[in-house]
Design an enzyme around this catalytic site. Structure first.
Site, PDB file in Angstrom:
ATOM      1  N   ASN A   1     -18.652  -7.135 -19.548  1.00 20.99           N
ATOM      2  CA  ASN A   1     -18.006  -8.065 -18.626  1.00 20.99           C
ATOM      3  C   ASN A   1     -18.064  -9.478 -19.174  1.00 20.99           C
ATOM      4  O   ASN A   1     -18.981  -9.843 -19.897  1.00 20.99           O
ATOM      5  CB  ASN A   1     -18.687  -8.013 -17.249  1.00 20.99           C
ATOM      6  CG  ASN A   1     -17.801  -8.589 -16.168  1.00 20.99           C
ATOM      7  OD1 ASN A   1     -16.612  -8.280 -16.120  1.00 20.99           O
ATOM      8  ND2 ASN A   1     -18.346  -9.435 -15.320  1.00 20.99           N
TER       9      ASN A   1
ATOM     10  N   SER B   1      -0.711   4.144   0.576  1.00 23.55           N
ATOM     11  CA  SER B   1      -1.505   5.122   1.324  1.00 23.55           C
ATOM     12  C   SER B   1      -0.739   5.783   2.471  1.00 23.55           C
ATOM     13  O   SER B   1      -0.846   7.006   2.649  1.00 23.55           O
ATOM     14  CB  SER B   1      -2.790   4.481   1.838  1.00 23.55           C
ATOM     15  OG  SER B   1      -3.614   4.162   0.748  1.00 23.55           O
TER      16      SER B   1
ATOM     17  N   GLY C   1     -16.601  -5.833 -11.475  1.00 26.40           N
ATOM     18  CA  GLY C   1     -16.245  -6.192 -10.100  1.00 26.40           C
ATOM     19  C   GLY C   1     -16.242  -4.962  -9.214  1.00 26.40           C
ATOM     20  O   GLY C   1     -16.897  -3.951  -9.508  1.00 26.40           O
TER      21      GLY C   1
ATOM     22  N   SER D   1       0.807  -1.222   0.000  1.00 22.66           N
ATOM     23  CA  SER D   1       0.000   0.000   0.000  1.00 22.66           C
ATOM     24  C   SER D   1       0.843   1.278   0.000  1.00 22.66           C
ATOM     25  O   SER D   1       1.787   1.423   0.772  1.00 22.66           O
ATOM     26  CB  SER D   1      -0.929   0.020   1.214  1.00 22.66           C
ATOM     27  OG  SER D   1      -1.638   1.249   1.238  1.00 22.66           O
TER      28      SER D   1
ATOM     29  N   LYS E   1     -13.530  -4.326   1.527  1.00 23.61           N
ATOM     30  CA  LYS E   1     -14.398  -3.184   1.208  1.00 23.61           C
ATOM     31  C   LYS E   1     -15.877  -3.475   1.459  1.00 23.61           C
ATOM     32  O   LYS E   1     -16.627  -2.588   1.874  1.00 23.61           O
ATOM     33  CB  LYS E   1     -14.175  -2.722  -0.237  1.00 23.61           C
ATOM     34  CG  LYS E   1     -12.822  -2.055  -0.432  1.00 23.61           C
ATOM     35  CD  LYS E   1     -12.638  -1.520  -1.838  1.00 23.61           C
ATOM     36  CE  LYS E   1     -11.248  -0.918  -1.968  1.00 23.61           C
ATOM     37  NZ  LYS E   1     -11.020  -0.320  -3.289  1.00 23.61           N
TER      38      LYS E   1
HETATM   39  P1  ATR Z   1     -11.911  -5.848  -8.427  1.00 26.65           P
HETATM   40  O1  ATR Z   1     -12.344  -5.530  -7.016  1.00 26.65           O
HETATM   41  O2  ATR Z   1     -10.453  -5.586  -8.683  1.00 26.65           O
HETATM   42  O3  ATR Z   1     -12.792  -5.248  -9.456  1.00 26.65           O
HETATM   43  P2  ATR Z   1     -13.236  -8.388  -8.698  1.00 26.65           P
HETATM   44  O4  ATR Z   1     -14.403  -7.864  -7.956  1.00 26.65           O
HETATM   45  O5  ATR Z   1     -12.737  -9.758  -8.436  1.00 26.65           O
HETATM   46  O6  ATR Z   1     -11.989  -7.450  -8.517  1.00 26.65           O
HETATM   47  O7  ATR Z   1     -13.561  -8.229 -10.260  1.00 26.65           O
HETATM   48  C1  ATR Z   1     -12.620  -8.546 -11.235  1.00 26.65           C
HETATM   49  C2  ATR Z   1     -13.183  -8.095 -12.578  1.00 26.65           C
HETATM   50  O8  ATR Z   1     -12.192  -8.327 -13.590  1.00 26.65           O
HETATM   51  C3  ATR Z   1     -14.413  -8.847 -13.021  1.00 26.65           C
HETATM   52  O9  ATR Z   1     -15.204  -7.988 -13.805  1.00 26.65           O
HETATM   53  C4  ATR Z   1     -13.805  -9.968 -13.879  1.00 26.65           C
HETATM   54  O10 ATR Z   1     -14.707 -10.509 -14.828  1.00 26.65           O
HETATM   55  P3  ATR Z   1     -15.742 -11.670 -14.385  1.00 26.65           P
HETATM   56  O11 ATR Z   1     -16.796 -10.998 -13.554  1.00 26.65           O
HETATM   57  O12 ATR Z   1     -16.269 -12.200 -15.644  1.00 26.65           O
HETATM   58  O13 ATR Z   1     -14.916 -12.667 -13.610  1.00 26.65           O
HETATM   59  C5  ATR Z   1     -12.729  -9.188 -14.578  1.00 26.65           C
HETATM   60  N1  ATR Z   1     -11.623 -10.003 -15.112  1.00 26.65           N
HETATM   61  C6  ATR Z   1     -10.616 -10.577 -14.425  1.00 26.65           C
HETATM   62  N2  ATR Z   1      -9.743 -11.179 -15.263  1.00 26.65           N
HETATM   63  C7  ATR Z   1     -10.217 -10.975 -16.520  1.00 26.65           C
HETATM   64  C8  ATR Z   1      -9.773 -11.336 -17.842  1.00 26.65           C
HETATM   65  N3  ATR Z   1      -8.638 -12.042 -18.040  1.00 26.65           N
HETATM   66  N4  ATR Z   1     -10.521 -10.933 -18.892  1.00 26.65           N
HETATM   67  C9  ATR Z   1     -11.663 -10.224 -18.717  1.00 26.65           C
HETATM   68  N5  ATR Z   1     -12.136  -9.856 -17.504  1.00 26.65           N
HETATM   69  C10 ATR Z   1     -11.418 -10.220 -16.425  1.00 26.65           C
END
Ligand code: ATR
Length: 273
Positions: free
Chosen positions: A151, A17, A129, A15, A66
């Site tokens: 997504n 921060s 996400g 971090s 969070k």
């Molecule tokens: P964060 O808090 O960082 O947003 P998260 O809540 O786990 O983490 O969400 C990760 C996001 O990245 C999601 O939208 C995920 O898509 P899915 O909902 O389909 O899982 C997306 N994501 C992660 N890796 C990805 C990849 N290789 N290609 C496309 N989307 C990806």
């Protein structure tokens, strides 16, 4: 007495921060200390209870806490209510206030630092996400012509679009459906770049795009930014400004003084190469 703040997450070593808030405190002459705390995965509430009992005034919250922070608070802002996630808390006697400044920090970086107004723009956000959730309402408050949420798991984008439906023009999309659609600005709010991966975005989304923004910070030229650059997008940015601006918003919320962010952003910037 010196007021005490901290950021809690797991892991937390990475971090920035504490460094940012220490610099803000010096810049504004505020008497405070700001530490980092590794919260036990199943012990977030107890760790925050202990911090409050010791007189702590406020916390920033990072992954994976969070959602827990939003649930822990006694008073949540509209943004926290709708996104379900908080990245800052303020302790005021028995009150535990929760806020989410991630999206506001992002919007301020884009509109103020990068001088790119979102009003009337066609905006594409990749991901649904936590990062995308935080950005949803602040984006819609800027009144883009349309906000499209794409997504991999379409249902998550649909759920997010329905949260924002009352606030502005927002719709969900699969990646495949993006082919042939054009946007003024594309945000990568997926976590793909953290693993060096590329979201399956068709290159045609960049044909009229003038800004590509990677919410992840300090990863250099990620596969997403490289694709945008190779597709002719002129302006590239990563989340260094967002990180600094969300910190400045929290600092203002806690202390009532707004630190200048330019020097910190310059100091933290990792070249996009
Ligand atoms: P964060 O808090 O960082 O947003 P998260 O809540 O786990 O983490 O969400 C990760 C996001 O990245 C999601 O939208 C995920 O898509 P899915 O909902 O389909 O899982 C997306 N994501 C992660 N890796 C990805 C990849 N290789 N290609 C496309 N989307 C990806």
């Amino acid at each position: 007495m010196t007021d005490s703040y901290a950021v809690i997450g797991n892991p937390i070593a990475q971090s920035k921060s504490p460094m940012i808030h220490a610099a803000f405190a010096e810049l504004t002459g505020q008497d405070l200390v700001y530490d980092k705390m590794e919260g036990p995965i199943n012990g977030f509430e107890a760790a925050v209870d202990a911090f409050r009992a010791a007189g702590g005034k406020g916390l920033n919250i990072t992954a994976p806490f969070k959602l827990k922070a939003a649930a822990y608070a006694t008073h949540v802002s509209e943004r926290v209510k709708l996104s379900g996630a908080a990245n800052a808390m303020k302790f005021d006697d028995e009150q535990i206030l929760a806020e989410n400044f991630d999206g506001i920090g992002l919007v301020r970086d884009v509109t103020h630092n990068l001088n790119f107004p979102l009003k009337g723009k066609r905006v594409l956000m990749l991901g649904a996400g936590g990062a995308a959730r935080g950005a949803l309402l602040p984006f819609l408050a800027e009144q883009p012509a349309e906000l499209v949420l794409a997504n991999r798991t379409l249902q998550r984008a649909m759920d997010l679009a329905s949260i924002g439906a009352q606030q502005g023009r927002v719709r969900s999309s699969s990646y495949a459906e993006l082919a042939g659609q054009t946007f003024d600005v594309v945000f990568n709010a997926t976590s793909a770049s953290l693993r060096g991966e590329l979201p399956p975005v068709p290159v045609t989304v960049f044909s009229k795009c003038t800004l590509a923004y990677e919410l992840a910070y300090g990863k250099g030229l990620t596969p997403f930014l490289r694709l945008a650059a190779n597709s002719g997008v002129r302006q590239l940015a990563d989340g260094v400004g967002m990180l600094t601006e969300q910190a400045a918003e929290a600092f203002f919320w806690w202390r009532g003084v707004r630190p200048d962010t330019a020097r910190m952003i310059a100091q933290l910037t990792v070249p996009l190469a």
